[in-house]
Design an enzyme around this catalytic site. Structure first.
Site, PDB file in Angstrom:
ATOM      1  N   ARG A 121       0.850  -1.197   0.000  1.00  0.00           N
ATOM      2  CA  ARG A 121       0.000   0.000   0.000  1.00  0.00           C
ATOM      3  C   ARG A 121       0.877   1.236   0.000  1.00  0.00           C
ATOM      4  NH1 ARG A 121      -2.602   1.072   4.542  1.00  0.00           N
ATOM      5  NH2 ARG A 121      -4.117   2.420   3.523  1.00  0.00           N
ATOM      6  N   LYS A 186       3.946  -6.522  11.945  1.00  0.00           N
ATOM      7  CA  LYS A 186       3.228  -6.853  10.707  1.00  0.00           C
ATOM      8  C   LYS A 186       3.673  -8.199  10.124  1.00  0.00           C
ATOM      9  CE  LYS A 186       1.892  -4.786   6.326  1.00  0.00           C
ATOM     10  NZ  LYS A 186       1.457  -3.533   5.739  1.00  0.00           N
ATOM     11  N   ARG A 319      -0.916   4.864  13.120  1.00  0.00           N
ATOM     12  CA  ARG A 319       0.213   4.564  14.018  1.00  0.00           C
ATOM     13  C   ARG A 319      -0.261   4.686  15.454  1.00  0.00           C
ATOM     14  NH1 ARG A 319       3.141   3.028  10.613  1.00  0.00           N
ATOM     15  NH2 ARG A 319       4.644   4.096   9.322  1.00  0.00           N
TER      16      ARG A 319
HETATM   17  C1  BTN Z   1       0.592  -3.738   2.336  1.00  0.00           C
HETATM   18  O1  BTN Z   1       1.313  -2.782   2.040  1.00  0.00           O
HETATM   19  O2  BTN Z   1       0.342  -3.992   3.501  1.00  0.00           O
HETATM   20  C2  BTN Z   1       0.003  -4.592   1.261  1.00  0.00           C
HETATM   21  C3  BTN Z   1       0.957  -5.681   0.846  1.00  0.00           C
HETATM   22  C4  BTN Z   1       0.391  -6.607  -0.219  1.00  0.00           C
HETATM   23  C5  BTN Z   1       1.422  -7.565  -0.744  1.00  0.00           C
HETATM   24  C6  BTN Z   1       0.828  -8.564  -1.671  1.00  0.00           C
HETATM   25  S1  BTN Z   1       1.936  -9.880  -2.065  1.00  0.00           S
HETATM   26  C7  BTN Z   1       0.835 -10.453  -3.278  1.00  0.00           C
HETATM   27  C8  BTN Z   1       0.290  -9.246  -3.988  1.00  0.00           C
HETATM   28  N1  BTN Z   1       1.194  -8.812  -5.029  1.00  0.00           N
HETATM   29  C9  BTN Z   1       1.705  -7.618  -4.793  1.00  0.00           C
HETATM   30  O3  BTN Z   1       2.509  -7.015  -5.550  1.00  0.00           O
HETATM   31  N2  BTN Z   1       1.256  -7.136  -3.636  1.00  0.00           N
HETATM   32  C10 BTN Z   1       0.335  -8.054  -3.013  1.00  0.00           C
END
Ligand code: BTN
Length: 322
Positions: A121, A186, A319
């Site tokens: 994100r 996380k 946060r």
């Molecule tokens: C976040 O920032 O918390 C979201 C992370 C999401 C990661 C997943 S891995 C599978 C899918 N492919 C990506 O490029 N991102 C999501």
């Protein structure tokens, strides 16, 4: 990753010592060519040990993703809901891979051993080393427009929480809007991307990343406190993939009728920040208050000096404030 490297890796994934001769026979190459190919594994952060004159070994072995095992471990409902499952060795991003295949049989799920441009994100990178974590994306079509998707990413968080609980992971929590925590660090993230008509038929790509056994060399690139499942006995990536799909697909199928309201109570039960003082930051502003759970539409209820503010997802970052 080339098919030949994949075949070599499959042989070496048992962690045992294999002679150059055996490897050469397994893939139909000369012994001298084997080492050259094995060196390419370093590109994927897979360190192959060579024991002079005795052969090659992948210390600790590696559980590779296995499409048939995953399919066999799905619940009957998830199996019936799934259109197609693709398991790839390497891809830029599983979300992008789903997006590139609008004509695949739907719903399409894509898993990869590694992502070369994994996305998180807020424009962040998702650290995605080879063979150690879970990178999964599912494409799902909805017909009632983007407004009907309010709270979907939180419902996906509930599905991921259920899946992790089902395979024996403890210490889990959810952080608004869609982080999965373990011992307040996380362990997983969710990235929802919507394409199509905001007022009509749209496709949602649900991307889930879960750290299973994050190698420390890769972890240095993670910019926030992280966790994985390395200490949880008996976790297999294939089992985790099946558990996540088994929980996720029914949530997606039911969402047009249930909305987030059906998951709100469960989400709040696992809310790691309920009652805590938090700061919500957007690129331009920040607001501080006490987190009071979420609405049936998935907005965060923030108590700011006794007045409730509803915060919707998007470019927000929560946060804890000490
Ligand atoms: C976040 O920032 O918390 C979201 C992370 C999401 C990661 C997943 S891995 C599978 C899918 N492919 C990506 O490029 N991102 C999501």
């Amino acid at each position: 990753m080339t098919p030949l490297l994949q075949r070599l890796l499959t042989v070496l994934s048992d962690g045992e010592l294999h002679s150059g001769q055996d490897l050469a026979a397994a893939v139909g190459l000369s012994r001298t060519a084997i080492w050259k190919h094995l060196q390419q594994m370093a590109t994927f952060d897979v360190a192959i040990e060579s024991a002079r004159g005795r052969g090659y070994r992948l210390p600790g072995g590696l559980e590779l993703l296995d499409r048939e095992r995953i399919l066999a471990a799905l619940t009957p409902r998830a199996r019936a809901l799934l259109g197609e499952l693709q398991v790839l060795a390497s891809i830029d991003s599983t979300n992008s891979q789903v997006r590139r295949q609008p004509n695949a049989s739907q719903p399409l799920a894509v898993l990869a051993e590694c992502q070369t441009a994994g996305r998180g994100r807020l424009g962040r990178t998702w650290v995605s080393p080879f063979g150690r974590n879970l990178y999964l994306s599912v494409g799902w079509s909805f017909s009632d427009g983007a407004a009907s998707l309010a709270g979907l990413s939180l419902a996906v968080g509930v599905a991921a929480h259920r899946a992790l609980t089902a395979i024996g992971v403890t210490g889990l929590g959810l952080k608004w809007p869609n982080d999965i925590l373990r011992d307040r660090h996380k362990v997983g993230g969710i990235l929802l991307e919507v394409t199509g008509d905001p007022a009509g038929s749209c496709q949602v790509i649900v991307g889930i990343g879960i750290n299973v056994a994050m190698p420390h060399a890769a972890a240095v690139a993670i910019e926030q406190p992280w966790a994985d499942l390395a200490d949880v006995g008996e976790v297999t990536r294939n089992g985790l993939a099946a558990a996540v799909l088994s929980e996720l697909l029914p949530v997606l199928a039911d969402f047009p009728t249930t909305g987030f309201a059906a998951y709100q109570e469960e989400w709040e039960l696992h809310d790691a920040y309920r009652g805590a003082r938090v700061r919500i930051a957007t690129p331009g502003t920040q607001i501080e208050g006490i987190a009071r759970g979420v609405t049936a539409g998935g907005a965060l209820r923030l108590d700011v000096d006794g007045r409730e503010h509803l915060i919707n997802g998007g470019e927000m970052c929560l946060r804890g404030v000490p």
